[in-house]
Write an enzyme that holds these catalytic residues in place. Sequence first.
Site, PDB file in Angstrom:
ATOM      1  N   ASP A 103       1.247   4.031  -3.113  1.00  0.00           N
ATOM      2  CA  ASP A 103       0.887   5.439  -2.957  1.00  0.00           C
ATOM      3  C   ASP A 103       2.045   6.356  -3.323  1.00  0.00           C
ATOM      4  O   ASP A 103       1.880   7.324  -4.079  1.00  0.00           O
ATOM      5  CB  ASP A 103       0.452   5.714  -1.512  1.00  0.00           C
ATOM      6  CG  ASP A 103      -0.916   5.160  -1.191  1.00  0.00           C
ATOM      7  OD1 ASP A 103      -1.595   4.692  -2.118  1.00  0.00           O
ATOM      8  OD2 ASP A 103      -1.310   5.189  -0.014  1.00  0.00           O
ATOM      9  N   ASP A 153     -15.504  11.092 -19.956  1.00  0.00           N
ATOM     10  CA  ASP A 153     -16.727  10.551 -19.368  1.00  0.00           C
ATOM     11  C   ASP A 153     -16.731   9.028 -19.514  1.00  0.00           C
ATOM     12  O   ASP A 153     -16.558   8.499 -20.619  1.00  0.00           O
ATOM     13  CB  ASP A 153     -17.945  11.161 -20.071  1.00  0.00           C
ATOM     14  CG  ASP A 153     -19.231  10.949 -19.302  1.00  0.00           C
ATOM     15  OD1 ASP A 153     -19.175  10.408 -18.179  1.00  0.00           O
ATOM     16  OD2 ASP A 153     -20.301  11.329 -19.820  1.00  0.00           O
ATOM     17  N   SER A 201      -6.985   2.611  -4.162  1.00  0.00           N
ATOM     18  CA  SER A 201      -5.689   3.026  -3.614  1.00  0.00           C
ATOM     19  C   SER A 201      -4.724   3.411  -4.726  1.00  0.00           C
ATOM     20  O   SER A 201      -3.768   4.158  -4.487  1.00  0.00           O
ATOM     21  CB  SER A 201      -5.068   1.892  -2.803  1.00  0.00           C
ATOM     22  OG  SER A 201      -5.704   1.727  -1.573  1.00  0.00           O
ATOM     23  N   GLU A 251       0.831  -1.209   0.000  1.00  0.00           N
ATOM     24  CA  GLU A 251       0.000   0.000   0.000  1.00  0.00           C
ATOM     25  C   GLU A 251       0.861   1.254   0.000  1.00  0.00           C
ATOM     26  O   GLU A 251       0.670   2.163  -0.820  1.00  0.00           O
ATOM     27  CB  GLU A 251      -0.918  -0.010   1.222  1.00  0.00           C
ATOM     28  CG  GLU A 251      -1.704   1.265   1.429  1.00  0.00           C
ATOM     29  CD  GLU A 251      -2.789   1.443   0.392  1.00  0.00           C
ATOM     30  OE1 GLU A 251      -2.685   2.399  -0.402  1.00  0.00           O
ATOM     31  OE2 GLU A 251      -3.721   0.637   0.369  1.00  0.00           O
ATOM     32  N   GLY A 307     -22.379  12.007 -18.152  1.00  0.00           N
ATOM     33  CA  GLY A 307     -22.326  12.972 -17.067  1.00  0.00           C
ATOM     34  C   GLY A 307     -21.895  12.326 -15.763  1.00  0.00           C
ATOM     35  O   GLY A 307     -21.249  11.280 -15.744  1.00  0.00           O
TER      36      GLY A 307
END
EC number: 3.4.14.9
Length: 563
Positions: free
Chosen positions: A276, A517, A475, A272, A541
Amino acid sequence: MGLQACLLGLFALILSGKCSYSPEPDQRRTLPPGWVSLGRADPEEELSLTFALRQQNLERLSELVQAVSDPNSPQYGKYLTLENVADLVRPSPLTLHMVQKWLLAAGAQKCHSVITQDFLTCWLSIRQAELLLPGAEFHHYVGGPTETHVVRSPRPYQLPQALAPHVDFVGGLHRFPPTSSLRQRPEPQVTGTVGLHLGVTPSVIRKRYNLTSQDVGSGTSNNSQACAQFLEQYFHDSDLAQFMRLFGGNFAHQASVTRVVGQQGRGRAGIEASLDVQYLMSAGANISTWVYSSPGRHEGQEPFLQWLMLLSNESALPHVHTVSYGDEEDSLSSAYIQRVNTELMKAAARGLTLLFASGDSGAGCWSVSGRHQFRPTFPASSPYVTTVGGTSFQEPFLITNEIVDYISGGGFSNVFPRPSYQEEAVAKFLSSSPHLPPSGYFNASGRAYPDVAALSDGYWVVSNRVPIPWVSGTSASTPVFGGLLSLINEHRILSGRPPLGFLNPRLYQQHGAGLFDVTHGCHASCLDEEVEGQGFCSGPGWDPVTGWGTPNFPALLKTLLNP
């Protein structure tokens, strides 16, 4: 018994249990999956407790956040300093006096506060803590991915009634460390011999989101970004350097973190933390990066509260913060959620852009009175953060259009009402979506999330010197989106403009400008006959699966550069 009687002989009344109340009657105290009780704690063992003191002028703070975050406001970008915030919300002298007197009478030692004076952390023995907080009974627990040890109380605690106007809650009793939005998926099978990529790397991200080799930080501006780590998750500089050697050859970058705030352990690197740091620094390339490390190493600490207190104790902070952790709303007390939301509002007032992962359980699911409902997560559901969902490539090994990653978290808060900035977009979705779940599954009037999305499926990460493929989850998408916002801040700062700050009011006013989108796919939910495992579906949208969509960097830069 009146207030005056409760004030007299306060500590004696604590011991007798009279004139008391429960600040968190709705806090869940069931043991989370993967945690095991090791029995009662030694009465002479020490632990730290955090007392959240009641703040003032929160309505005024909310008004100021709106003013500095709305591009149509003359106050836009005129953010408050930490000192401004402290002067506005600092607890009253009576609150400070009452709480300090109570703690002193109980024998609390080594207490320390923050600049805003609204958190007070004290060390006590287990015996003292159980006398101070009648009903509490401290036990040792172990669990989580790193076999973390904590001390928690499976029973509710009480406070003197006289403190009801002065204390929001006491941290370090019930809540277990937050969960990560991270999963590792099995390697997909390649069909055929032609594939443009075998997993998501910085070059794949930069190609998909239209970044060039010139889209990096200057290395000279007053610009910085940060990520927060909990659960004794640590990164290694050697892993970051190897990651950049493997995947960062076609863009300027930094190969080391500028600053670690908190405790950086020397144990094994966590996937993790590695994910990051590596993707925040490759998306927001060549920008100064901080890591907030709140391991909760001491057994009484709540790491998320530690992080919030770090923000409340430093005047100069990075402009963008990404956090890949959260909990189900229903697992937290109302007092805790509301207070944490206030802390996030304070950060917004200071012009910080906070991005939170939307989670990896789709719409979620739990049973209420024998009936299934979707299960929103927090802080993803806070109206003062920008929440990031997840997508996958439509063709797994081709850099193509994106579709919904079925685990991408999203939905509607059961705690926070829909903020005005998203009223139009959410109302349009609710009135036009052809695949809306039955109304009994969600709170249609709640704060809807996520706000945006990015790729969340199949990342390469280097951890403990080993390249690891197919790491997935929001994450991953959260630091990527955060890094791109840092690049936009770079342009704004160099042109004399303020950083973006709290993004959502502007994001919703611009109706998805600068974003791809995402219109195909649904995320997971309850496995029952009524919804058959399907939650919400994406569409044109905004939608509660991918928000407004994923970044098209040059268009997003143009959209967010002015004013």
